[in-house]
Structure formats: C-alpha cells, structure tokens
Design an enzyme around this catalytic site. Structure first.
Site, mmCIF file in Angstrom:
data_model
loop_
_atom_site.group_PDB
_atom_site.id
_atom_site.type_symbol
_atom_site.label_atom_id
_atom_site.label_comp_id
_atom_site.label_asym_id
_atom_site.label_seq_id
_atom_site.Cartn_x
_atom_site.Cartn_y
_atom_site.Cartn_z
ATOM 1 N N GLU A 128 0.833 -1.220 0.000
ATOM 2 C CA GLU A 128 0.000 0.000 0.000
ATOM 3 C C GLU A 128 0.860 1.260 0.000
ATOM 4 O O GLU A 128 0.457 2.300 -0.529
ATOM 5 C CB GLU A 128 -0.927 -0.009 1.227
ATOM 6 C CG GLU A 128 -1.974 -1.109 1.209
ATOM 7 C CD GLU A 128 -2.680 -1.291 2.556
ATOM 8 O OE1 GLU A 128 -2.018 -1.111 3.610
ATOM 9 O OE2 GLU A 128 -3.895 -1.621 2.569
ATOM 10 N N ASP A 173 -11.945 -6.378 -2.125
ATOM 11 C CA ASP A 173 -12.713 -7.624 -2.079
ATOM 12 C C ASP A 173 -14.082 -7.329 -1.443
ATOM 13 O O ASP A 173 -14.331 -6.211 -1.013
ATOM 14 C CB ASP A 173 -11.971 -8.676 -1.221
ATOM 15 C CG ASP A 173 -11.743 -8.159 0.187
ATOM 16 O OD1 ASP A 173 -10.728 -7.460 0.388
ATOM 17 O OD2 ASP A 173 -12.598 -8.405 1.055
HETATM 18 C C1 4EZ Z 1 -1.849 -11.183 4.650
HETATM 19 C C2 4EZ Z 1 -3.036 -10.420 4.136
HETATM 20 C C3 4EZ Z 1 -3.576 -9.446 5.133
HETATM 21 C C4 4EZ Z 1 -4.802 -8.718 4.670
HETATM 22 C C5 4EZ Z 1 -4.898 -7.318 5.249
HETATM 23 C C6 4EZ Z 1 -6.168 -6.663 4.789
HETATM 24 N N1 4EZ Z 1 -6.257 -5.248 5.045
HETATM 25 C C7 4EZ Z 1 -6.200 -4.949 6.485
HETATM 26 O O1 4EZ Z 1 -6.438 -3.645 6.757
HETATM 27 C C8 4EZ Z 1 -7.419 -4.585 4.411
HETATM 28 C C9 4EZ Z 1 -8.547 -5.499 4.031
HETATM 29 C C10 4EZ Z 1 -8.979 -5.741 2.753
HETATM 30 N N2 4EZ Z 1 -10.044 -6.602 2.759
HETATM 31 C C11 4EZ Z 1 -10.290 -6.938 4.063
HETATM 32 C C12 4EZ Z 1 -11.220 -7.809 4.668
HETATM 33 N N3 4EZ Z 1 -12.131 -8.496 3.930
HETATM 34 N N4 4EZ Z 1 -11.201 -7.943 6.025
HETATM 35 C C13 4EZ Z 1 -10.296 -7.261 6.772
HETATM 36 N N5 4EZ Z 1 -9.367 -6.432 6.258
HETATM 37 C C14 4EZ Z 1 -9.369 -6.260 4.902
#
Ligand code: 4EZ
Length: 227
Positions: free
Chosen positions: A11, A195
């Site tokens: 990011e 997503d």
């Molecule tokens: C190893 C991967 C780490 C994923 C981190 C996701 N970020 C957290 O800030 C944002 C995010 C995008 N989609 C999400 C979701 N469905 N639930 C929680 N957080 C998110």
C-alpha cells in the site's frame, strides 16, 4: 509535518514512487520515510497489519515525528453493496468491531472511558470530495470498521454492517482513529476496495491488492496538491 500511513508495504510503495525521499529513519523495529512534496514535509510508514501495529506506528508518527495531520491510504473489504472492487471510500468515522464487553452491559465496540466511534477530520474529507469532483472520480464516504481478522464470511460481514452501520471493513482504522482522537490530531482515511469480505475474499484480495493500492495512492497524491 504530515504523516501518511499504510498497513502494508504494497500500500505504501505506490505512494513512495511519487515522492523524492530525503531520509529513512529506523525506529521501533520499523522504517519511517521522510520526504517533501511541493512545500509539504511528509513522514511515511507502513505499520504492518492489525490494530496494535497500527496504533504503535500512529503514536510514533505523532510523538516522535511531530505529525500534525495523519492520512491513511490502503485497501478494504466492501460491506455496502454498491462498493465494487477498485472503488474509493473515505471514512466519516472508524470503530473496532472485535471489541466485546457486552457481558457487562456495554454496547459492541465500547471500552469504558473510551468511545465506539472516532470521528475523521471534516476538513480533510471536504478536500477529498472537492478533489474527487474535480477529477470526476466516484468517492463514497461512510463508517469503516476495523478488527484483527480478515473478514471472509457473509454472516460476519452482515453482523458488522448491522451492528456498526459500516460501509467497509479493514484492520487498522479503528486503532489509528483512537490514537488520533486521544492525541487531538486530525485523521483522514482513504481506502480502495479489494474484495467483498465474503467467502472467497482472500482470493480477490490477493488478486486486487496491488491495483487497489495504486488507486488509493494516486488519489492521495492528488489530495496532497490541495492541502
Ligand atoms: C496477509 C493479508 C492481510 C490482509 C490485510 C487486509 N487489510 C487490512 O487492513 C485490508 C482489508 C482488505 N479486505 C479486508 C477484509 N475483507 N477484512 C479485513 N481487512 C481487509
């Protein structure tokens, strides 16, 4: 000094690409980048994922680097139906959906002597809407809920929507909002959807993290031109 914060390297990298880095400071097992943009002094960092990491970096950005405003850029899962992958949303306020002291009669997300919701800065949100209007970019605004879980279930997503009125979901904003509220530092959070936070969200996240991070980064840079 203005702080720009992300949770993940993916990011932050697209933001750094637009900037001339002056210096990198290693501190508390993390890296803080100092840069200039137009006449703005910036300090940038990605905290690592989750509310504790985010709170630590937000506090360091304020206490050690003297940030007077904190802008967050990153990706989020959509809760509101009309938020599609790649769409942008700014937070009107943030909360922590995984706080549960309800057995003592407190509402979900509430900690005694604290708050469920942390308000984001209206001036910065106004600038964002002005920039979106000028660029003809669709920009939603709404409540963004955080918790230390990646949400990938329709049932859990709908509980968060019903309980907090949230439009999007992620894992840091509620913690950064709490730090900025207690430190009286204006907080702005911009997220691009990666997503739909339902079954299969992990696959979409992997596929769209990079592109959605870029969407958020690009808009944030446009905002810096108006601050
Ligand atoms: C190893 C991967 C780490 C994923 C981190 C996701 N970020 C957290 O800030 C944002 C995010 C995008 N989609 C999400 C979701 N469905 N639930 C929680 N957080 C998110």
């Amino acid at each position: 000094m203005i702080a720009i914060m992300c949770a993940m390297r993916e990011e932050l990298e697209p933001i750094l690409e637009y900037l001339k880095l002056k210096e990198t400071v290693e501190y508390a097992n993390n890296k803080y980048y100092l840069a200039k943009f137009n006449n703005l002094d910036l300090v940038l960092a990605y905290s690592k994922i989750g509310k504790v990491n985010a709170a630590l970096s937000a506090a360091i950005l304020i206490e050690k680097f003297n940030a007077k405003k904190l802008l967050f850029s990153g990706v989020a899962g959509a809760i509101e139906r009309d938020l599609k992958i790649g769409d942008l949303i700014i937070a009107t306020k943030t909360c922590q959906h995984d706080i549960d002291l309800t057995v003592f009669g407190y509402e979900p997300g509430f900690i005694p002597e604290s708050k469920v919701f942390f308000e984001c800065d209206e001036n910065l949100n106004h600038i964002a809407k002005k920039v979106a209007g000028k660029l003809g970019i669709k920009l939603k605004e709404g409540i963004i809920a955080s918790g230390d879980q990646f949400i990938h279930s329709k049932e859990k997503k709908e509980w968060i929507a019903k309980t907090f009125g949230a439009s999007a979901i992620e894992m840091e904003g509620g913690a950064v909002g709490c730090v900025c509220d207690n430190e009286s530092v204006p907080f702005f959070m911009l997220r691009a959807i990666s997503d739909a936070a339902e079954e299969g969200a992990g696959i979409d996240f992997d596929e769209f993290l990079e592109e959605s991070s870029r969407v958020s980064a690009k808009f944030l840079i446009e905002m810096l031109k108006e601050i």
